[in-house]
Design an enzyme around this catalytic site. Structure first.
Site, PDB file in Angstrom:
ATOM      1  CB  THR A 120      -0.839  -0.021   1.364  1.00 21.91           C
ATOM      2  OG1 THR A 120      -1.615   1.240   1.409  1.00 21.91           O
ATOM      3  CG2 THR A 120      -0.103  -0.305   2.524  1.00 21.91           C
ATOM      4  CG  ASP A 121      -1.044   4.932  -1.173  1.00 22.98           C
ATOM      5  OD1 ASP A 121      -1.754   4.514  -0.074  1.00 22.98           O
ATOM      6  OD2 ASP A 121      -1.712   5.579  -2.043  1.00 22.98           O
ATOM      7  CD  GLU A 122      -3.330   3.530   4.559  1.00 21.90           C
ATOM      8  OE1 GLU A 122      -2.918   3.251   5.672  1.00 21.90           O
ATOM      9  OE2 GLU A 122      -4.446   3.121   4.100  1.00 21.90           O
ATOM     10  CE1 TYR A 147      -3.118  -2.833   5.859  1.00 23.08           C
ATOM     11  CE2 TYR A 147      -3.092  -0.432   5.461  1.00 23.08           C
ATOM     12  CZ  TYR A 147      -3.241  -1.668   4.807  1.00 23.08           C
ATOM     13  OH  TYR A 147      -3.121  -1.928   3.512  1.00 23.08           O
ATOM     14  CE  LYS A 151       0.384  -4.582   3.205  1.00 21.47           C
ATOM     15  NZ  LYS A 151      -0.028  -5.977   2.497  1.00 21.47           N
TER      16      LYS A 151
HETATM   17  P1  NAD Z   1      -9.539  -7.407   2.503  1.00 21.85           P
HETATM   18  O1  NAD Z   1      -9.562  -7.162   3.919  1.00 21.85           O
HETATM   19  O2  NAD Z   1     -10.620  -6.996   1.733  1.00 21.85           O
HETATM   20  O3  NAD Z   1      -9.275  -8.999   2.427  1.00 21.85           O
HETATM   21  C1  NAD Z   1      -7.952  -9.619   3.081  1.00 21.85           C
HETATM   22  C2  NAD Z   1      -8.240 -11.081   2.555  1.00 21.85           C
HETATM   23  O4  NAD Z   1      -6.875 -11.630   3.400  1.00 21.85           O
HETATM   24  C3  NAD Z   1      -9.432 -11.633   3.328  1.00 21.85           C
HETATM   25  O5  NAD Z   1     -10.068 -12.634   2.350  1.00 21.85           O
HETATM   26  C4  NAD Z   1      -8.881 -12.387   4.521  1.00 21.85           C
HETATM   27  O6  NAD Z   1      -9.703 -13.728   5.008  1.00 21.85           O
HETATM   28  C5  NAD Z   1      -7.534 -12.680   4.160  1.00 21.85           C
HETATM   29  N1  NAD Z   1      -6.583 -12.958   5.239  1.00 21.85           N
HETATM   30  C6  NAD Z   1      -6.449 -12.388   6.631  1.00 21.85           C
HETATM   31  N2  NAD Z   1      -5.629 -12.836   7.339  1.00 21.85           N
HETATM   32  C7  NAD Z   1      -5.028 -13.875   6.661  1.00 21.85           C
HETATM   33  C8  NAD Z   1      -4.175 -14.991   7.259  1.00 21.85           C
HETATM   34  N3  NAD Z   1      -3.694 -14.985   8.544  1.00 21.85           N
HETATM   35  N4  NAD Z   1      -4.158 -15.930   6.349  1.00 21.85           N
HETATM   36  C9  NAD Z   1      -4.727 -16.131   5.003  1.00 21.85           C
HETATM   37  N5  NAD Z   1      -5.612 -15.129   4.792  1.00 21.85           N
HETATM   38  C10 NAD Z   1      -5.767 -14.184   5.756  1.00 21.85           C
HETATM   39  O7  NAD Z   1      -8.333  -6.714   1.886  1.00 21.85           O
HETATM   40  P2  NAD Z   1      -8.029  -6.141   0.444  1.00 21.85           P
HETATM   41  O8  NAD Z   1      -8.420  -4.749   0.501  1.00 21.85           O
HETATM   42  O9  NAD Z   1      -8.642  -6.936  -0.567  1.00 21.85           O
HETATM   43  O10 NAD Z   1      -6.539  -6.006   0.410  1.00 21.85           O
HETATM   44  C11 NAD Z   1      -5.689  -6.946  -0.207  1.00 21.85           C
HETATM   45  C12 NAD Z   1      -4.241  -6.579  -0.096  1.00 21.85           C
HETATM   46  O11 NAD Z   1      -3.958  -5.209  -0.945  1.00 21.85           O
HETATM   47  C13 NAD Z   1      -3.687  -6.195   1.137  1.00 21.85           C
HETATM   48  O12 NAD Z   1      -2.510  -6.652   1.622  1.00 21.85           O
HETATM   49  C14 NAD Z   1      -3.714  -4.740   1.325  1.00 21.85           C
HETATM   50  O13 NAD Z   1      -2.748  -4.352   2.381  1.00 21.85           O
HETATM   51  C15 NAD Z   1      -3.479  -4.359  -0.252  1.00 21.85           C
HETATM   52  N6  NAD Z   1      -3.898  -2.925  -0.520  1.00 21.85           N
HETATM   53  C16 NAD Z   1      -5.179  -2.803  -0.324  1.00 21.85           C
HETATM   54  C17 NAD Z   1      -5.744  -1.340  -0.672  1.00 21.85           C
HETATM   55  C18 NAD Z   1      -7.284  -0.891  -0.761  1.00 21.85           C
HETATM   56  O14 NAD Z   1      -7.319   0.040  -0.875  1.00 21.85           O
HETATM   57  N7  NAD Z   1      -8.035  -1.968  -0.154  1.00 21.85           N
HETATM   58  C19 NAD Z   1      -4.896  -0.569  -1.478  1.00 21.85           C
HETATM   59  C20 NAD Z   1      -3.573  -0.927  -1.491  1.00 21.85           C
HETATM   60  C21 NAD Z   1      -3.080  -2.170  -1.136  1.00 21.85           C
HETATM   61  O1  TDX Z   2     -16.667   6.254   7.617  1.00 18.24           O
HETATM   62  C1  TDX Z   2     -15.631   6.523   7.101  1.00 18.24           C
HETATM   63  N1  TDX Z   2     -15.378   7.890   6.917  1.00 18.24           N
HETATM   64  C2  TDX Z   2     -14.514   8.622   6.651  1.00 18.24           C
HETATM   65  O2  TDX Z   2     -14.287   9.716   6.435  1.00 18.24           O
HETATM   66  C3  TDX Z   2     -14.497   5.855   6.839  1.00 18.24           C
HETATM   67  C4  TDX Z   2     -14.742   4.307   6.865  1.00 18.24           C
HETATM   68  C5  TDX Z   2     -13.295   6.405   6.395  1.00 18.24           C
HETATM   69  N2  TDX Z   2     -13.269   7.686   6.159  1.00 18.24           N
HETATM   70  C6  TDX Z   2     -12.187   8.238   5.601  1.00 18.24           C
HETATM   71  C7  TDX Z   2     -10.844   7.853   6.220  1.00 18.24           C
HETATM   72  C8  TDX Z   2      -9.986   7.888   5.054  1.00 18.24           C
HETATM   73  O3  TDX Z   2      -9.433   9.386   4.783  1.00 18.24           O
HETATM   74  O4  TDX Z   2     -12.108   7.956   4.235  1.00 18.24           O
HETATM   75  C9  TDX Z   2     -10.734   7.673   3.878  1.00 18.24           C
HETATM   76  C10 TDX Z   2     -10.723   6.234   3.364  1.00 18.24           C
HETATM   77  O5  TDX Z   2     -10.881   5.430   4.445  1.00 18.24           O
HETATM   78  P1  TDX Z   2     -10.804   3.753   4.494  1.00 18.24           P
HETATM   79  O6  TDX Z   2     -11.477   3.099   3.407  1.00 18.24           O
HETATM   80  O7  TDX Z   2     -10.671   3.339   5.971  1.00 18.24           O
HETATM   81  O8  TDX Z   2      -9.286   3.699   3.962  1.00 18.24           O
HETATM   82  P2  TDX Z   2      -7.618   4.166   4.307  1.00 18.24           P
HETATM   83  O9  TDX Z   2      -7.513   4.189   5.782  1.00 18.24           O
HETATM   84  O10 TDX Z   2      -7.361   5.188   3.228  1.00 18.24           O
HETATM   85  O11 TDX Z   2      -6.899   2.648   3.551  1.00 18.24           O
HETATM   86  C11 TDX Z   2      -7.344   2.269   2.469  1.00 18.24           C
HETATM   87  O12 TDX Z   2      -6.312   2.233   1.324  1.00 18.24           O
HETATM   88  C12 TDX Z   2      -5.073   1.701   1.616  1.00 18.24           C
HETATM   89  C13 TDX Z   2      -7.425   0.741   2.749  1.00 18.24           C
HETATM   90  O13 TDX Z   2      -8.437   0.247   3.828  1.00 18.24           O
HETATM   91  C14 TDX Z   2      -5.903   0.055   2.964  1.00 18.24           C
HETATM   92  O14 TDX Z   2      -6.090  -1.184   3.293  1.00 18.24           O
HETATM   93  C15 TDX Z   2      -5.195   0.460   1.975  1.00 18.24           C
HETATM   94  O15 TDX Z   2      -3.833   0.022   2.201  1.00 18.24           O
END
Ligand code: NAD
Ligand code: TDX
Length: 331
Positions: A120-122, A147, A151
């Site tokens: 992630t970019d975080e 988190y 990462k």
């Molecule tokens: P998500 O939370 O929707 O899914 C995560 C999955 O991992 C789930 O199916 C969960 O059951 C599985 N999991 C958790 N712990 C586990 C374990 N110990 N063993 C096996 N499986 C396990 O997450 P997502 O949003 O699909 O993110 C996927 C990946 O992408 C992550 O590595 C996250 O850091 C990265 N990422 C997400 C975002 C975003 O905006 N969602 C952005 C950048 C990077």
């Molecule tokens: O109810 C809300 N109100 C609100 O203002 C929620 C749930 C979030 N927010 C804000 C927080 C953030 O500024 O919205 C933005 C996005 O929030 P999230 O969906 O929780 O995402 P963020 O914390 O940016 O992280 C996401 O992007 C990077 C994913 O959850 C991560 O897994 C990924 O790595």
């Protein structure tokens, strides 16, 4: 070719499986997923019949060893991913994101299997609203939350295993994803489903934090591009120039669902809330030729709103429990 996809029952992982079946039909897919609260086996839909879904933990060394041994490539998506949860209880984040990644690294080292690590970019911390800079591969790591710290730790483990043990691995750091099958705890699905249910969308703090949105299919296309064409040991940032304030996103959701665009509520801010993320993806575009196909955020958002409107059976079972958790936090 046989690929092992960790976290393939989660949001991005399940979309990755669908993308792979559509664009790489000869690839055999095995999913390893712990099926935590964030997973939903039904997200795999018709792919369930063609994909082997193994229910297990990425920190289970014996299981991971067996699955990695039989794979040609590992795509590592599994993680604990929600910042608010990491503030309430960091423990599963350390277990899965750090210890789980370590277990996978040891298995790919033993068996000489290539790894793509999804991050992630975080890990780069945040930017000021008026900072002209964006994150690049050279930006120093500076994570803010449990988190993002876990990462960041997992990324550094991958880099060390490449350098010290010579494993073959690539890393990607992507911005915020949106699209179908995203858990209702996350920002965009939470607000869409709130408006559908007649609840005011909740904005943390002043609502002016900025996220750089990318459609999940563009992320997954980039992951395949990096795995196929990227150089081992390299990091590639993935982003689609989608910067939006949270307020603008919520107003767009309200408008699309026929409500006044200011019908939101400002709630308690997230502790340590990152102000702004912004990705410069020139390296990925220039070296590997990747381009996003959802260049227009508003049309991608419209399609996502329609998906949540049309797939209420998918998200309803999670909605009440998720909102009860937020109510305890006054969020
Ligand atoms: P998500 O939370 O929707 O899914 C995560 C999955 O991992 C789930 O199916 C969960 O059951 C599985 N999991 C958790 N712990 C586990 C374990 N110990 N063993 C096996 N499986 C396990 O997450 P997502 O949003 O699909 O993110 C996927 C990946 O992408 C992550 O590595 C996250 O850091 C990265 N990422 C997400 C975002 C975003 O905006 N969602 C952005 C950048 C990077
Ligand atoms: O109810 C809300 N109100 C609100 O203002 C929620 C749930 C979030 N927010 C804000 C927080 C953030 O500024 O919205 C933005 C996005 O929030 P999230 O969906 O929780 O995402 P963020 O914390 O940016 O992280 C996401 O992007 C990077 C994913 O959850 C991560 O897994 C990924 O790595």
């Amino acid at each position: 070719m046989r690929v092992l996809v960790t976290g393939g029952a989660g949001f991005i992982g399940a979309n990755f499986v669908h993308w792979t079946r559509a664009h790489r039909p000869d690839v055999e897919v095995v999913v390893l997923d712990a099926l935590t609260y964030a997973a939903d086996g039904s997200s795999l839909g018709s792919a369930r019949d063609e994909v082997e879904l193994v229910h297990g933990d990425i920190a289970d060394n014996a299981l991971v060893d067996r699955l990695v041994k039989d794979a040609d490539q590992v795509f590592h998506f599994a993680a604990e991913t929600h910042n608010d949860n990491s503030l309430a209880d960091p423990s599963p984040f350390v277990h899965t994101n750090v210890v789980g990644t370590f277990s996978l690294l040891e298995a790919v080292r033993r068996h000489g299997v290539r790894l793509h690590h999804v991050s992630t970019d975080e890990v780069y911390g945040d930017l000021e609203l008026d900072d002209p800079a964006r994150f690049t591969e050279a930006t120093p790591y500076n994570p803010s939350s449990p988190y993002s710290a876990t990462k960041a730790g997992s990324d550094l483990l991958v880099r060390a295993w490449v350098r010290s043990f010579g494993i073959s691995a690539t890393i990607s750091n992507c911005s915020n994803n949106y699209g179908p099958y995203q858990h209702v705890e996350k920002f965009i699905p939470r607000q869409i489903t709130n408006v559908i249910d007649g609840i005011a969308p909740k904005l943390y703090g002043d609502g002016l934090n900025v996220r750089d949105w990318i459609h999940v299919d563009d992320h997954n296309a980039a992951v395949w591009t990096i795995a196929e064409k990227g150089r081992s040991g390299e990091t590639y940032l993935i982003g689609a120039d989608g910067e939006q304030t949270n307020r603008d996103v919520v107003s767009a959701v309200l408008r699309e669902l026929g409500q006044p665009e200011d019908a939101y509520e400002l709630v308690r801010d997230r502790p340590g809330h990152d102000r702004r993320y912004a990705i410069d993806s020139s390296k990925l575009r220039g070296e590997l030729g990747w381009r996003p196909t959802y260049a227009d955020f508003s049309s991608g958002l419209r399609a996502t709103i329609a998906w949540y409107r049309d797939n209420q059976d998918w998200w309803r079972p999670q909605k009440a429990a998720t909102e009860a958790k937020y109510a305890q936090l006054n969020q």
